[in-house]
Design an enzyme around this catalytic site. Structure first.
Site, PDB file in Angstrom:
ATOM      1  N   ASP A 187       0.832  -1.201   0.000  1.00 28.29           N
ATOM      2  CA  ASP A 187       0.000   0.000   0.000  1.00 28.29           C
ATOM      3  C   ASP A 187       0.865   1.249   0.000  1.00 28.29           C
ATOM      4  O   ASP A 187       1.955   1.258  -0.574  1.00 28.29           O
ATOM      5  CB  ASP A 187      -0.948  -0.039   1.203  1.00 28.29           C
ATOM      6  CG  ASP A 187      -2.316   0.516   0.867  1.00 28.29           C
ATOM      7  OD1 ASP A 187      -2.470   1.749   0.863  1.00 28.29           O
ATOM      8  OD2 ASP A 187      -3.228  -0.282   0.581  1.00 28.29           O
ATOM      9  N   HIS A 256      -3.730   5.446   3.727  1.00 30.24           N
ATOM     10  CA  HIS A 256      -4.431   4.215   3.355  1.00 30.24           C
ATOM     11  C   HIS A 256      -3.779   2.978   3.983  1.00 30.24           C
ATOM     12  O   HIS A 256      -4.454   2.112   4.551  1.00 30.24           O
ATOM     13  CB  HIS A 256      -4.397   4.124   1.824  1.00 30.24           C
ATOM     14  CG  HIS A 256      -5.425   3.260   1.190  1.00 30.24           C
ATOM     15  ND1 HIS A 256      -5.153   1.963   0.788  1.00 30.24           N
ATOM     16  CD2 HIS A 256      -6.718   3.496   0.851  1.00 30.24           C
ATOM     17  CE1 HIS A 256      -6.234   1.444   0.220  1.00 30.24           C
ATOM     18  NE2 HIS A 256      -7.205   2.356   0.243  1.00 30.24           N
ATOM     19  N   SER A 436     -11.394  -1.637  -0.197  1.00 27.61           N
ATOM     20  CA  SER A 436     -10.015  -1.629   0.294  1.00 27.61           C
ATOM     21  C   SER A 436      -9.942  -2.081   1.742  1.00 27.61           C
ATOM     22  O   SER A 436      -8.922  -2.619   2.181  1.00 27.61           O
ATOM     23  CB  SER A 436      -9.423  -0.221   0.194  1.00 27.61           C
ATOM     24  OG  SER A 436      -9.088   0.103  -1.129  1.00 27.61           O
TER      25      SER A 436
END
Length: 642
Positions: A187, A256, A436
Site C-alpha cells: 500500500d 491508506h 479496500s
C-alpha cells in the site's frame, strides 16, 4: 499421640521458628489468589496395596477391574486427606478427587493471608508431596478492552454489530493469533502510531519514480508513508501533468496503508485505541503506492518480495508473508494480460495467499480481483446488502463489511489527521469506506486460521473461508432493493447471490473452526513424459493436534482417465496415458474426528522432442530441453479447491 505431636510441631513452625526443612519447590501464590479448596498430592504410601501403576496396568487388560481398583484407591486417599486436614488444622467442608490427586473443599472461598496459612499447613505435613489452591480459571477473553472496539461494529457478533459483522469473539476464544504468521500490506506505506508500536517488520519502499514517491528518493528500505496528497499547481511536474490528463485526482493524504495495518494488527487488549484482528502477528509494510497510485511494475515487484521471492537490486525479505493484502483497483480484465496472473501464480506457489479488494466502481471485476488463485473480497453494508460502490461478479470469493455513507456506518481504524504530511497526533483514528477495507478483514481472519493450522495452503485457506461463510439466505429481504445481477453493467444497493457476490458473508468464528481440520499436503510433481508412472505423495499431510489422519482418498479431476494404484493410501501412483496431456489429482484426508481436508496437484505430461540432426534441433537442444523440464517441473502450480 501422633496428632498431638504433629499439632505441636506445626504450630512451632507457623510461629516463625527458624527450622530448616527441605521442601519441594511450590508455585508462588499471590495474596490476590482466591481458592475454593486445596488440591493435594500425597507421598507414596508403602501400605497402599494398589499403586497408581498397578491400577493403570489393570486397565490395559480389564477396564472393569481398573475402575474398581481406582475407586478403592481413591477412597483410601480421601480418608487419608481427612486425617491430614484434621492434623494440620485445615478448614474442611468435604473431600473429593482431582485427577491423580485429592481435593479438599473449603466451606467458603478464602484468599490473602488465610490462604497462605492453609497452604503452609498442608505443605508442612509429612504425608504431603505438593499442594495447589483450587482456583477458578477464566476462559480465554473474547472481548478486547480497547475503547475503540465499541465503534468497530464490524468485528462483533451479528447480534451486536449487525448482520454483516464478521463474528470475531468466538474466533478469539479459539486463538488471538501467533507471532510466527506475517501479513504483508502492499500500500502507501505506514506511519508510526502508538497502536502499531512493535507490530510491524522493517518492510521496504518499492516506489521507483521519485516525483511520485513524495519522499525525495526512489526505492529504499524505509516504507514510512510521507503522504500522498495531490494539489493543483501551475508547473509542468509529472504529477501536474497526470492531474491535467485526468489520471490523478486532487486529494489530501489518505494514510491508506496505516488504516489497513491497524485493521489487521493494531495492538489489542491494551486499553488504547482499537482492536486488531490478530493480537500477536506482525504486519510487513510494503510501500508500492505514492502520489496518484501505484505503478504496475512497482506493485508486481512488491508482491514478489512480500512472499519471499527475489527481486533485482533489493535485499532478500527476511520475514516472508503467509498472507498478502492488495487493496488496489483494476484497469482491465486479468485474462487480457498474463503478467498479473503470472506474478500471482509465483506468489501462491511460494505459499502466500493473495487477498484483493473487489473494487469500488460498481461494475464487473477487473484485475487483480478477477485473477485466478486470489481471494477477492467485496463490500456489504451493515445490513448485509451489497454497497452502492462495490464491484461484483462470479469471481468474488466472499463479502465483508466495507462501510456505507448512505447508512452513516463506516469502518474505524488507525489514521492521521494531517491533510498533507502527518501531524504528531498520538492517538489519531478515523473512519473510511471501501472494498479496500473489506479485504483486510479476510486477511486478519486468514492469519488466525494459520495460527491454528500453519500447514494450510493458500487454496485450503480459501476453501475453508468460503465454506465457513454465513449464507445469503441469512440476510433479511428488503423489498425496496432488487437482487444483484451480472446482466447489468452497474447497480446500486442490491441483494447478493452466490453468482454475484461470492459464497456468503465472512464469518471468523466458523472459518477458524474449519481451520482446525486436517491439512492435505501433496508433494510437488515434476513434469513427466507420457506413459510414465508418477508418484502421488500425500505423506506430508498434517492432522490437527490430538487427532490423527485415518483415511486417504485419491481421485482424478482432469485429464485422460487413468487408474490410480493404492487410491486409499498416503502414497499412491498413476501411469499416465501415452500421449501428452494435463492432469489434476485431488487428495481428501479424513481425521479421527471425522473432519476432512483437500488438496490438488497438477501433472503435465510433455512429450520430448526427438531429432537425429545437429544444430538447434540436435542433441544439445534436446539436452537443454530436459534440463529446463527438470528445473521447472517443481514449479507446477496447485489449483485451488473452490
Amino acid at each position: 499421640m501422633k496428632t498431638i505431636c504433629w499439632r505441636i510441631f506445626s504450630a512451632f513452625l507457623l510461629t516463625g521458628a527458624a527450622v530448616a526443612w527441605p521442601l519441594h519447590a511450590q508455585p508462588v501464590q499471590t495474596l490476590e489468589t482466591t481458592a475454593l479448596g486445596l488440591i493435594v498430592g500425597f507421598r507414596s504410601n508403602p501400605d497402599d496395596p494398589a499403586s497408581l501403576e498397578t491400577v493403570l496396568a489393570a486397565g490395559r487388560d480389564n477396564p472393569v477391574l481398573a475402575q474398581t481398583a481406582w475407586e478403592q484407591k481413591a477412597q483410601r486417599a480421601r480418608e487419608r486427606l481427612k486425617q491430614m486436614a484434621s492434623e494440620a488444622g485445615l478448614p474442611l467442608h468435604s473431600v473429593g478427587d482431582a485427577g491423580n490427586a485429592q481435593l479438599l473443599r473449603f466451606d467458603r472461598p478464602i484468599r490473602g493471608q488465610a490462604l497462605q496459612d492453609a497452604l503452609r499447613r498442608a505443605r508442612l505435613h509429612p504425608d504431603v508431596a505438593w499442594v495447589e489452591p483450587n482456583v477458578l480459571l477464566k476462559r480465554l477473553q473474547a472481548t478486547p478492552n480497547d475503547p475503540g472496539y465499541a465503534e468497530q461494529w464490524h468485528l462483533q457478533t451479528p447480534a451486536v454489530g449487525g448482520i454483516s459483522a464478521i463474528n470475531m469473539p468466538p474466533a478469539w476464544a479459539l486463538t488471538t493469533g501467533s507471532a510466527g504468521i506475517t501479513a504483508a500490506v502492499l500500500d502507501t506505506g505506514i506511519l508510526p502510531h502508538p497502536d502499531l508500536v512493535g507490530r510491524t517488520w522493517a518492510g521496504y519502499d518499492f516506489v521507483s519514480e521519485v516525483e511520485l514517491a513524495g519522499d525525495g528518493s526512489g526505492r529504499d528500505a524505509d516504507p514510512t508513508d510521507p503522504g500522498d496528497w495531490v494539489t493543483r499547481r501551475g508547473n509542468a511536474s509529472a504529477v501536474q501533468q497526470m492531474v491535467d490528463a485526468g489520471l490523478c485526482d486532487v486529494a489530501p493524504s489518505s494514510w491508506h496503508g496505516t488504516f489497513i495495518a491497524g485493521q489487521i494488527g493494531a495492538i489489542s487488549n491494551n486499553g488504547l485505541g482499537i482492536a486488531g484482528i490478530n493480537w500477536a502477528n506482525k504486519v510487513l509494510p510494503v510501500r508500492v503506492s505514492g502520489k496518484c497510485g501505484a505503478l504496475l511494475s512497482d506493485l508486481l515487484d512488491g508482491m514478489r518480495w512480500a512472499a519471499g521471492l527475489p527481486v533485482t537490486g533489493v535485499p532478500a525479505n527476511p520475514n516472508p508473508a503467509r498472507v498478502i493484502n492488495l487493496s488496489f483497483g483494476g484497469d482491465v480484465p486479468c485474462a487480457s494480460n498474463t503478467l498479473y496472473q503470472s506474478a500471482i501464480d509465483d506468489v501462491t506457489a511460494r505459499g502466500a495467499l493473495v487477498v484483493v479488494a473487489g473494487g469500488n466502481d460498481n461494475s464487473q471485476l477487473k484485475r487483480p480481483a478477477d485473477c485466478q488463485r486470489v481471494l477477492s473480497v467485496g463490500a456489504v453494508r451493515q445490513d448485509g446488502l451489497k454497497t452502492d460502490y462495490s464491484s461484483f461478479g462470479p469471481q468474488l470469493g466472499l463479502m465483508a463489511p466495507g462501510g456505507s455513507e448512505g447508512e452513516q456506518v463506516l469502518l474505524y481504524s488507525t489514521a492521521n489527521s494531517g491533510l498533507t504530511t502527518a501531524v504528531p497526533a498520538q492517538d489519531h483514528y478515523g473512519t473510511l469506506q471501501g472494498t479496500s477495507f473489506s479485504a483486510p478483514l479476510a486477511v486478519g481472519v486468514a492469519t488466525l486460521m494459520l495460527s491454528l493450522n500453519p500447514a494450510l495452503s493458500p487454496a485450503q485457506l480459501m476453501e475453508r473461508m468460503r465454506t465457513g461463510v454465513r449464507p445469503w439466505s441469512s440476510v433479511a429481504r428488503v423489498p425496496a432493493y432488487p437482487t444483484c445481477s451480472n446482466n447489468r453493467l452497474s447497480q446500486s444497493v442490491c441483494h447478493c447471490t452466490t453468482d454475484t457476490c461470492g459464497s456468503g458473508l465472512l464469518d471468523a468464528g466458523l472459518a477458524l473452526r474449519l481451520a482446525q481440520g486436517p491439512a492435505a499436503v501433496i508433494a510437488p510433481v515434476a513434469t513427466a513424459v507420457p506413459g510414465a508412472t508418477v508418484a502421488l505423495d500425500g505423506r506430508q499431510s498434517v492432522p490437527i493436534p490430538s487427532a490423527t489422519i485415518v483415511h486417504y482418498a485419491w481421485q482424478q479431476l482432469e485429464g485422460p482417465a487413468v487408474p490410480i494404484a493404492s487410491p486409499e493410501a498416503a502414497l499412491a501412483s498413476v501411469t499416465l496415458a501415452s500421449a501428452g496431456a494435463n492432469y489434476v489429482f485431488q487428495l481428501t484426508v479424513t481425521d479421527s474426528e471425522g473432519r476432512t481436508g483437500r488438496d490438488q496437484v497438477s501433472v503435465a505430461a510433455v512429450a520430448p522432442v526427438v531429432s537425429g540432426g545437429g544444430g538447434a534441433t540436435g542433441w544439445p537442444w534436446a539436452l537443454a530441453l530436459w534440463i529446463w523440464v527438470l528445473t521447472t517441473g517443481w514449479a507446477v502450480r496447485r489449483n485451488p479447491v473452490v
